[in-house]
Write a protein that holds these residues in place. Structure first.
Motif, short mmCIF file in Angstrom:
data_model
loop_
_atom_site.label_atom_id
_atom_site.label_comp_id
_atom_site.label_asym_id
_atom_site.label_seq_id
_atom_site.Cartn_x
_atom_site.Cartn_y
_atom_site.Cartn_z
N MET A 1 0.84 -1.19 0.00
CA MET A 1 0.00 0.00 0.00
C MET A 1 0.88 1.24 0.00
O MET A 1 1.79 1.37 0.81
N THR A 2 0.60 2.17 -0.91
CA THR A 2 1.37 3.39 -0.98
C THR A 2 0.90 4.38 0.08
O THR A 2 -0.18 4.22 0.68
N PHE A 3 1.72 5.42 0.31
CA PHE A 3 1.35 6.44 1.29
C PHE A 3 0.06 7.15 0.89
O PHE A 3 -0.78 7.45 1.75
N LYS A 4 -0.11 7.38 -0.41
CA LYS A 4 -1.31 8.06 -0.90
C LYS A 4 -2.56 7.23 -0.59
O LYS A 4 -3.60 7.77 -0.16
N LYS A 5 -2.46 5.92 -0.79
CA LYS A 5 -3.61 5.06 -0.51
C LYS A 5 -3.89 4.99 0.99
O LYS A 5 -5.05 4.99 1.42
N TRP A 6 -2.82 4.90 1.79
CA TRP A 6 -3.01 4.88 3.24
C TRP A 6 -3.64 6.18 3.72
O TRP A 6 -4.53 6.17 4.58
N LEU A 7 -3.19 7.31 3.15
CA LEU A 7 -3.74 8.61 3.54
C LEU A 7 -5.22 8.70 3.18
O LEU A 7 -6.03 9.22 3.97
N PHE A 8 -5.60 8.16 2.04
CA PHE A 8 -7.01 8.12 1.65
C PHE A 8 -7.82 7.34 2.67
O PHE A 8 -8.88 7.78 3.13
N LEU A 9 -7.32 6.14 3.04
CA LEU A 9 -8.04 5.32 4.00
C LEU A 9 -8.12 6.00 5.36
O LEU A 9 -9.17 5.96 6.02
N PHE A 10 -7.05 6.65 5.77
CA PHE A 10 -7.01 7.32 7.07
C PHE A 10 -8.01 8.46 7.14
O PHE A 10 -8.82 8.56 8.07
N VAL A 11 -7.98 9.34 6.14
CA VAL A 11 -8.84 10.52 6.14
C VAL A 11 -10.32 10.13 5.99
O VAL A 11 -11.19 10.63 6.71
N THR A 12 -10.59 9.23 5.06
CA THR A 12 -11.99 8.83 4.84
C THR A 12 -12.57 8.12 6.06
O THR A 12 -13.75 8.30 6.38
N THR A 13 -11.75 7.33 6.74
CA THR A 13 -12.23 6.64 7.93
C THR A 13 -12.52 7.63 9.05
O THR A 13 -13.48 7.47 9.81
N LEU A 14 -11.71 8.68 9.17
CA LEU A 14 -11.99 9.74 10.13
C LEU A 14 -13.34 10.39 9.85
O LEU A 14 -14.15 10.61 10.76
N LEU A 15 -13.58 10.69 8.57
CA LEU A 15 -14.85 11.32 8.19
C LEU A 15 -16.03 10.38 8.42
O LEU A 15 -17.09 10.80 8.90
N VAL A 16 -15.83 9.12 8.11
CA VAL A 16 -16.89 8.12 8.34
C VAL A 16 -17.22 8.03 9.83
O VAL A 16 -18.40 7.96 10.22
N GLY A 17 -16.20 8.07 10.67
CA GLY A 17 -16.42 8.03 12.11
C GLY A 17 -17.21 9.22 12.60
O GLY A 17 -18.16 9.08 13.39
#
Length: 202
Positions: free
Chosen positions: A1-17
């Motif tokens: 997993m690239t940093f860009k993909k991890w950042l996407f997952l991190f930010v979107t999961t924060l918003l989902v929460g």
């Protein structure tokens, strides 16, 4: 997993929460939320506070999720057979279900309550976990079913311990729902983000 993909997952999961706890609070505690917000400014401040709490729960979810990925990788290397690790996870799922019923019943039950009242929460969580674990297996392969079920039921339960030990019904629902939705989000996105890009034919 690239940093860009991890950042996407991190930010979107924060918003989902954050969004999940707002929706859940609206559905289960709208009257209580209105009671403490007498003006538009207080309502907005309360919504921002809940959103921040939801993002905090999301961060807990992400730590638990990636901790499981590490443990899963280590366990697959430790056990000679994948089936042994799968059966171990099934035993832990059953043990967690028993704990959710027995320990909450012994700690919080009143004289009027029976143990059946404490089966509802883990039963609903298990059923919904089974549904999304099945969806995960359909999107990937059948071997993903047990790990997905473990994440959604056991990991979510462990992450929700702070609310479970307080036993406030509102906060139990808010924390459990937020953690569960965040774990579902990460689970269903992980294989998409880690999939190797298809090579173009010449």
């Amino acid at each position: 997993m690239t940093f860009k993909k991890w950042l996407f997952l991190f930010v979107t999961t924060l918003l989902v929460g954050g969004l999940t706890i707002l929706v859940t609070s609206t559905l289960i505690n709208w009257e209580g939320f209105q009671a403490i917000t007498s003006s538009a400014e207080e309502f907005l401040a309360g919504a921002i506070f809940l959103f921040a709490v939801g993002m905090t729960f999301s961060a807990i979810s992400q730590m638990g999720f990636f901790a499981y990925l590490l443990v899963n990788r280590l366990a697959l290397g430790l056990f000679k057979s994948k089936k042994v690790w799968h059966y171990t996870q099934i035993v832990l799922i059953l043990f967690t279900f028993f704990d959710l019923v027995y320990f909450r019943y012994t700690a919080f039950a009143t004289h009027q309550e029976t143990w059946l009242n404490y089966v509802i929460l883990p039963a609903v969580l298990l059923i919904v976990s089974l549904v999304f674990a099945y969806i995960k297996a359909q999107q990937t392969n059948e071997n993903a079913f047990v790990p997905a079920l473990f994440v959604l039921f056991v990991v979510t339960t462990v992450e929700a311990v702070p609310a479970l030990v307080i036993n406030d019904p509102i906060w139990v629902m808010l924390m459990l729902c937020t953690l569960f939705v965040c774990n579902v989000w990460q689970l269903l996105w992980l294989h998409r983000l880690t999939a190797e890009p298809k090579k173009k034919s010449a």
